[in-house]
Scaffold this active site. Structure first.
Site, PDB file in Angstrom:
ATOM      1  N   GLU A  40      28.155  43.963  47.428  1.00 53.93           N
ATOM      2  CA  GLU A  40      27.850  43.202  46.212  1.00 53.93           C
ATOM      3  C   GLU A  40      28.992  42.276  45.812  1.00 53.93           C
ATOM      4  OE1 GLU A  40      25.104  42.703  44.972  1.00 53.93           O
ATOM      5  OE2 GLU A  40      23.939  44.283  45.907  1.00 53.93           O
ATOM      6  N   TYR A 123      26.362  41.920  36.467  1.00 52.44           N
ATOM      7  CA  TYR A 123      25.469  41.892  37.633  1.00 52.44           C
ATOM      8  C   TYR A 123      25.808  42.999  38.622  1.00 52.44           C
ATOM      9  CZ  TYR A 123      23.823  41.242  42.247  1.00 52.44           C
ATOM     10  OH  TYR A 123      23.280  41.525  43.462  1.00 52.44           O
ATOM     11  N   ASP A 141      21.205  37.990  38.561  1.00 45.35           N
ATOM     12  CA  ASP A 141      22.004  36.976  39.239  1.00 45.35           C
ATOM     13  C   ASP A 141      21.237  35.645  39.184  1.00 45.35           C
ATOM     14  OD1 ASP A 141      19.925  37.362  40.946  1.00 45.35           O
ATOM     15  OD2 ASP A 141      21.138  37.286  42.761  1.00 45.35           O
TER      16      ASP A 141
END
Length: 356
Positions: A40, A123, A141
């Site tokens: 991520e 996020y 996002d």
DNA sequence: CAGACGTGGTA
DNA sequence: TTACCAAGTCT
């Protein structure tokens, strides 16, 4: 906000499509929260195709959270070299160290604790919590804002930070509690494969029937996004100073652009500079002798917010007094230093000439 | 909040 | 070539 979709049906259509069509990506083959966390961070503002080889090398080099926590920062930055946004790497390690020290090596499973870690914003927190732990947290996002702006016909400017909260509320409202991981990933996968910024493939869309923008033919007008401003140009001289086989390198400051990365000594220029002027200035700076300055290359490097116009020089140094943030290296040692784009270009020019 | 913070691909 | 983008966060 009012949401005019059949939530249950939407979840079923989205998740069904995701499970059938999802790409086979390396980070989808692990359930390790630490490795999902890495993916991520790498994926922030970065394309999937770019991330894949970096991710593979990275988890092989640092298989466990403790491997990364104990890693030397130069080794870490070298692994990150070329990926960009280098503070992500240092923040990730800071976060991992905190987990090792304060959480017994277990990645926190709640938003409050996980969000407190360096580099973990709203996020990333939602993404890791939902994907690794199956917790129904929003992960908003750019994809999610684009997809939902169309489906829910939201016309707020997605370039404004405040707007993200609107989408977080929407996701919180419609997220599947049975499979939050597939729901969040499905929204992003849809944005990547179907609901693209230009030319969305609406006829292939699994949730077309839920889409208010498609219904009104406004899918090409959304999302609303104000444009970014253009960047500024700067001029530099970059000088490869050699004393015998040794070459002089300097480490950048610990904060700001390309923090802690290495480069050939640089001088910011206000206007055109002559090799002779460089010799004078450098000799004075190093209380020694710098001569034989010769221009060998010239190139432009574009960052997200500024442009460097660089003239590259070679020079010979004698009896130089160098400050602590500089060091002499061999060609082999040079290969171990983390360097970013513009320095890479200079290094390539030197290699073509056989200077390093 | 606006600006800093990288890189490589695409129209 | 210019401009925009691609799974954002920090200050």
């Amino acid at each position: 906000m009012t949401i005019n979709i059949d939530k249950k049906q939407f979840q079923e259509d989205l998740i069904g499509w995701f499970l059938a069509e999802k790409r086979d990506l390396p980070w989808r083959r692990t359930a390790d929260p630490y490795q999902i966390w890495i993916s991520e961070i790498m994926l922030q503002q970065t394309r999937v195709d770019t991330v894949i080889p970096y991710y593979k090398r990275f988890v092989e080099k640092f298989p466990t959270l403790y491997d990364l926590a104990e890693a030397d920062e130069q080794i870490l930055l070298k692994e990150w070299e070329g990926l960009g946004y280098y503070s992500r790497a240092r923040n990730l390690q800071a976060g991992v160290k905190e987990v090792a020290e304060n959480y017994g090596g277990i990645v926190p499973d709640n938003r409050k604790d996980f969000s407190s870690l360096k580099g973990v914003g709203p996020y990333t927190a939602g993404a890791v919590l939902s994907i690794a732990y199956g917790i129904p947290e929003h992960a908003v996002d750019g994809n999610v804002m684009r997809v939902l702006s169309r489906i829910l016909l939201i016309e707020e400017d997605i370039a404004k930070p405040k707007t993200r909260k609107l989408f977080e509320e929407a996701v919180t409202e419609i997220i599947s509690h049975e499979d939050p991981s597939s729901f969040n990933q499905g929204l992003m996968e849809l944005g990547a494969l179907i609901c693209t910024p230009t030319s969305p493939k609406c006829l292939l869309c699994p949730v077309r029937e839920h889409c208010a923008a498609f219904d009104k033919g406004k899918q090409h007008d959304l999302p609303i996004k104000t444009k970014a401003k253009k960047n500024k140009a700067m001029q530099f001289a970059m000088i490869a100073i050699k004393e015998g086989d040794a070459i002089l390198m300097e480490q950048r400051p610990t904060t700001g652009l390309l923090a802690n990365m290495w480069q050939f000594p640089m001088m910011e220029l206000t206007d055109e500079v002559l090799p002779l002027q460089i010799e004078e200035e450098l000799s004075e700076n190093f209380s020694g002798v710098v001569d034989g300055v010769e221009k060998i290359t010239s190139f432009k490097h574009v960052f997200s917010h500024l442009t460097w116009n660089v003239d590259g020089f070679i020079a010979k140094g004698k009896n130089l007094k160098i400050p602590p943030h500089m060091k002499w290296v061999t060609a082999e040692e040079l290969d171990l230093l983390p360097i970013a784009g513009p320095v890479q270009k200079m290094k390539t020019a030197l290699q073509l000439r056989g200077d390093v």
